[in-house]
Write an enzyme that holds these catalytic residues in place. Structure first.
Site, PDB file in Angstrom:
ATOM      1  N   ASP A 280     142.619  91.496  29.776  1.00 59.04           N
ATOM      2  CA  ASP A 280     141.759  91.716  30.705  1.00 59.04           C
ATOM      3  C   ASP A 280     140.697  90.715  31.041  1.00 59.04           C
ATOM      4  O   ASP A 280     140.426  90.152  30.001  1.00 59.04           O
ATOM      5  CB  ASP A 280     141.125  93.106  30.097  1.00 59.04           C
ATOM      6  CG  ASP A 280     140.604  94.090  31.394  1.00 59.04           C
ATOM      7  OD1 ASP A 280     141.436  94.525  31.995  1.00 59.04           O
ATOM      8  OD2 ASP A 280     139.446  94.300  31.538  1.00 59.04           O
ATOM      9  N   THR A 281     140.443  90.566  32.290  1.00 62.48           N
ATOM     10  CA  THR A 281     139.581  89.523  32.657  1.00 62.48           C
ATOM     11  C   THR A 281     138.369  90.177  33.772  1.00 62.48           C
ATOM     12  O   THR A 281     138.716  90.959  34.379  1.00 62.48           O
ATOM     13  CB  THR A 281     140.516  88.369  33.540  1.00 62.48           C
ATOM     14  OG1 THR A 281     141.324  88.016  32.587  1.00 62.48           O
ATOM     15  CG2 THR A 281     139.553  87.318  34.041  1.00 62.48           C
TER      16      THR A 281
HETATM   17  P1  ITT Z   1     146.601  93.979  35.020  1.00 59.15           P
HETATM   18  O1  ITT Z   1     145.491  94.882  34.623  1.00 59.15           O
HETATM   19  O2  ITT Z   1     147.764  94.596  35.281  1.00 59.15           O
HETATM   20  O3  ITT Z   1     146.697  92.835  33.673  1.00 59.15           O
HETATM   21  P2  ITT Z   1     144.561  93.346  37.278  1.00 59.15           P
HETATM   22  O4  ITT Z   1     144.768  92.348  38.156  1.00 59.15           O
HETATM   23  O5  ITT Z   1     144.213  94.647  37.225  1.00 59.15           O
HETATM   24  O6  ITT Z   1     146.112  93.129  36.261  1.00 59.15           O
HETATM   25  P3  ITT Z   1     142.350  92.734  35.569  1.00 59.15           P
HETATM   26  O7  ITT Z   1     141.996  94.218  35.651  1.00 59.15           O
HETATM   27  O8  ITT Z   1     142.075  91.725  34.351  1.00 59.15           O
HETATM   28  O9  ITT Z   1     143.649  92.728  35.883  1.00 59.15           O
HETATM   29  O10 ITT Z   1     141.630  91.842  36.557  1.00 59.15           O
HETATM   30  C1  ITT Z   1     140.020  92.132  37.154  1.00 59.15           C
HETATM   31  C2  ITT Z   1     140.044  91.278  38.492  1.00 59.15           C
HETATM   32  O11 ITT Z   1     139.807  90.038  38.274  1.00 59.15           O
HETATM   33  C3  ITT Z   1     141.185  91.432  39.619  1.00 59.15           C
HETATM   34  O12 ITT Z   1     140.664  91.827  40.807  1.00 59.15           O
HETATM   35  C4  ITT Z   1     141.819  90.217  39.188  1.00 59.15           C
HETATM   36  O13 ITT Z   1     142.399  89.838  40.508  1.00 59.15           O
HETATM   37  C5  ITT Z   1     140.611  89.294  39.004  1.00 59.15           C
HETATM   38  N1  ITT Z   1     141.166  88.099  38.252  1.00 59.15           N
HETATM   39  C6  ITT Z   1     141.634  88.351  37.184  1.00 59.15           C
HETATM   40  N2  ITT Z   1     142.084  87.162  36.351  1.00 59.15           N
HETATM   41  C7  ITT Z   1     141.525  86.133  37.383  1.00 59.15           C
HETATM   42  C8  ITT Z   1     141.603  84.932  37.485  1.00 59.15           C
HETATM   43  O14 ITT Z   1     142.157  84.165  36.674  1.00 59.15           O
HETATM   44  N3  ITT Z   1     141.101  84.136  38.716  1.00 59.15           N
HETATM   45  C9  ITT Z   1     140.574  84.940  39.528  1.00 59.15           C
HETATM   46  N4  ITT Z   1     140.420  86.118  39.511  1.00 59.15           N
HETATM   47  C10 ITT Z   1     141.156  86.968  38.505  1.00 59.15           C
END
Ligand code: ITT
Length: 192
Positions: free
Chosen positions: A68-69
């Site tokens: 989660d990012t």
């Molecule tokens: P999963 O939960 O299925 O892994 P997700 O895209 O929903 O996929 P997150 O909830 O972690 O993943 O992502 C939160 C937001 O942050 C989402 O809009 C992503 O596009 C963005 N994000 C995540 N990692 C990133 C990165 O390395 N660079 C730029 N944006 C990122």
């Protein structure tokens, strides 16, 4: 443990992690024939990382990890943070999220931000977390056509271009995700 599932519906994350985790056979959710949405209802990225990994560990009994990012922007009091995926609304895409961030930062000098990744690993019911952070600035406009999400507006410290102008390998040398995955790899290598 040779097979490990990466619990993500995000193909870009999968591509980045596949290049970093070579010691194990990485399974995707497609390999498990799983395509349901796992609701991310917690108010921290740690909490949401746990929900995703726990769901798949309970359902399939496999070793797995999730990512989660969030993007945390100083002058927006840490927003979008845990709301990064849905910042511009429940059906929004990355373009909408980026437009909203640039609009909210219009005229604001302090553009400091950081990306934070939390990986939640579950093996035999045991839970471990690995973190990675990268500091940088939000650019005044979008640049680059690689990467995904907020990459077109994030300039990591020490560079003058956005993550979207980096190759995947270059992003993997310094990104929040790479830092967390490298900790995961070290842990897995010492596991057996
Ligand atoms: P999963 O939960 O299925 O892994 P997700 O895209 O929903 O996929 P997150 O909830 O972690 O993943 O992502 C939160 C937001 O942050 C989402 O809009 C992503 O596009 C963005 N994000 C995540 N990692 C990133 C990165 O390395 N660079 C730029 N944006 C990122």
């Amino acid at each position: 443990m040779n097979n490990i599932c990466f619990v993500t519906g995000n193909k870009n994350k999968l591509r980045e992690v596949q290049k970093l985790l070579l010691s194990h056979n990485l399974l995707s959710l497609e390999d498990l024939d799983f395509s349901d949405d796992i609701p991310e209802t917690e108010d921290t990225i740690e909490g949401n990382a746990f929900l995703k990994a726990d769901h798949i560990h309970k359902k399939f009994g496999v070793s797995c990890f999730s990512d989660d990012t969030g993007l945390f922007i100083e002058s927006l009091d840490g927003q979008p943070g845990v709301m990064s995926a849905r910042f511009a609304g429940s059906n929004c895409n990355s373009e909408d999220n980026i437009s909203l961030v640039l609009e909210m930062l219009s005229g604001i000098e302090n553009r400091k931000a950081f990306f934070r990744t939390v990986i939640c690993l579950i093996v035999n019911g045991k839970v471990n977390y690995f973190h990675g952070e990268v500091k940088g600035q939000i650019s005044k406009e979008k640049a680059g056509d690689k990467g995904f999400g907020y990459d077109p507006i994030f300039i990591p410290d020490g560079f003058d271009k956005t993550f979207s102008e980096f190759t995947l390998d270059k992003k993997n040398e310094l990104s929040h995700r790479a830092l967390a995955v490298n900790k995961l790899v070290n842990f897995l290598n010492g596991y057996e």
